[in-house]
Design a protein around this motif. Structure first.
Motif, PDB file in Angstrom:
ATOM      1  N   ASP A  48       3.913  -5.682   5.762  1.00 28.52           N
ATOM      2  CA  ASP A  48       2.277  -5.937   6.009  1.00 28.52           C
ATOM      3  C   ASP A  48       1.563  -6.367   4.588  1.00 28.52           C
ATOM      4  O   ASP A  48       0.737  -7.154   4.823  1.00 28.52           O
ATOM      5  CB  ASP A  48       1.636  -4.600   6.241  1.00 28.52           C
ATOM      6  N   ALA A  49       2.220  -6.028   3.598  1.00 32.07           N
ATOM      7  CA  ALA A  49       1.485  -6.508   2.273  1.00 32.07           C
ATOM      8  C   ALA A  49       1.771  -8.135   2.210  1.00 32.07           C
ATOM      9  O   ALA A  49       0.752  -8.832   1.708  1.00 32.07           O
ATOM     10  CB  ALA A  49       2.160  -5.967   1.113  1.00 32.07           C
TER      11      ALA A  49
ATOM     12  N   LYS B 241       1.897 -10.200   4.782  1.00 33.17           N
ATOM     13  CA  LYS B 241       1.266 -10.811   5.679  1.00 33.17           C
ATOM     14  C   LYS B 241      -0.424 -10.838   5.388  1.00 33.17           C
ATOM     15  O   LYS B 241      -0.929 -11.898   5.601  1.00 33.17           O
ATOM     16  CB  LYS B 241       1.214  -9.855   7.042  1.00 33.17           C
ATOM     17  N   ARG B 242      -0.874 -10.051   4.460  1.00 34.47           N
ATOM     18  CA  ARG B 242      -2.238  -9.896   3.906  1.00 34.47           C
ATOM     19  C   ARG B 242      -2.404 -11.148   3.038  1.00 34.47           C
ATOM     20  O   ARG B 242      -3.573 -11.557   2.639  1.00 34.47           O
ATOM     21  CB  ARG B 242      -2.620  -8.774   3.224  1.00 34.47           C
ATOM     22  N   HIS B 243      -1.240 -11.687   2.351  1.00 31.37           N
ATOM     23  CA  HIS B 243      -1.204 -12.717   1.558  1.00 31.37           C
ATOM     24  C   HIS B 243      -0.719 -14.262   2.064  1.00 31.37           C
ATOM     25  O   HIS B 243      -0.398 -14.936   1.297  1.00 31.37           O
ATOM     26  CB  HIS B 243      -0.436 -12.447   0.193  1.00 31.37           C
TER      27      HIS B 243
ATOM     28  N   ASP C 128       0.771  -1.378  -0.032  1.00 28.27           N
ATOM     29  CA  ASP C 128      -0.149   0.038  -0.266  1.00 28.27           C
ATOM     30  C   ASP C 128       0.910   1.367   0.160  1.00 28.27           C
ATOM     31  O   ASP C 128       0.955   1.922   0.930  1.00 28.27           O
ATOM     32  CB  ASP C 128      -0.845   0.109   1.296  1.00 28.27           C
TER      33      ASP C 128
END
Length: 305
Positions: free
Chosen positions: A269-270, A272-274, A248
């Motif tokens: 963080d990106a 972790k989202r996947h 993001d």
């Protein structure tokens, strides 16, 4: 069993520091990066990591870079708006005369020859030359001459080099990292002035931004990002990475002055989202689909000219 993957790291200017966070989180999740293809900023981070430099060392190196030093011009620069003398000096200090044979991980940087219009896979010769070529944003930074070739940033044709990553190791899933905003997340009023870290006194920069040079920068760079968005969306649909990660970073431009630690956190963080999708890549169905793919060579190497 080791969870081996190939990485395709896209361009994005200073947003590219997010790639460091992506790699660090993938390591934490137990993935082993077997091959990396990088374009522009992705080429810098990918080359450093493939050379055997740890994530923590890459963060230290990135944090000590001063923006006002990075964009120095050199006397032998090709015509361009800005230089990358400071960055080149840091890269030369890091890689020296090392070649691709010294890489610890398979790596290729992507550039484009403006003479033939051909995508060039840089996977031989001196590492620093490949990184210089893949970061040569047309008109902004100096193009690189290699014999009869005139090389510029690979983002012109392949902003996220999925096909090159797959070609490096066809048996592995490709995790692609795209730093260019989708159209539905495009900034409402993108502001592209003369970068604040150009080595010109700030009060002069402020004045120039009110006149034609600042306005021209706004139009040119914003148009380039829109073009890269469209090229990227088309390439992603055709090349089909196993996982597409989009940190993001969409409120930043390619010339935003950023904090390295902030970008690293965004990259982490990106990933972790996947987490669930990344695990499913190694399921039987996904492995079978990879066996059916044909990994074609997506361009020419320097030695083929």
């Amino acid at each position: 069993m080791a969870k081996k993957i190939s990485l395709a790291l896209g361009g994005g200017g200073t947003k590219g520091f997010a790639h460091i966070g992506v790699i660090r989180q993938l390591e934490k999740e137990g993935f082993e990066i077997d091959a990396i293809a990088g374009t522009s900023a992705g080429g810098i981070v990918g080359a450093l990591y493939a050379f055997g430099i740890s994530v923590n060392e890459i963060i230290k190196l990135s944090s000590r870079l001063k923006f006002t030093d990075i964009f120095q011009r050199s006397s032998d620069d090709a015509p361009s708006l800005l230089g990358l003398g400071g960055l080149y000096k840091e890269l030369e200090n890091t890689f020296g005369d090392s070649t691709f044979e010294d890489m610890k991980i398979k790596f290729a940087a992507v550039s484009v020859d403006t003479v033939s219009g051909t995508p060039i896979i840089m996977n031989e010769g001196k590492i620093v030359d490949a990184v210089k070529a893949t970061t040569a944003v047309p008109g902004i930074f100096p193009a690189m001459k290699f014999g009869d070739l005139n090389l510029v940033d690979g983002g012109v044709l392949d902003p996220v080099p999925v096909s090159t990553a797959r070609w490096l190791n066809p048996d592995l899933p490709v995790v692609a990292v795209n730093l260019i905003p989708p159209l539905d997340r495009w900034p409402e009023t993108p502001r592209m002035d003369i970068p604040p870290f150009v080595p010109i006194p700030q009060f002069i920069v402020d004045q120039l931004n009110q006149f034609r040079l600042g306005q021209a920068m706004h139009v040119f760079i914003n148009s380039m990002e829109i073009m890269m968005n469209m090229v990227t969306e088309l390439r992603i649909k055709v090349d089909k990475p196993d996982i597409l990660i989009r940190p993001d970073v969409f409120n930043y431009t390619m010339f935003s002055k950023v904090e390295v630690d902030t970008m690293v956190k965004i990259g982490e963080d990106a990933v972790k989202r996947h987490a669930d999708e990344l695990t499913k890549m190694f399921g039987i169905a996904n492995r079978a689909s990879r066996w059916l793919r044909v990994a074609k060579k997506p361009g020419k190497t320097i030695s083929e000219f």
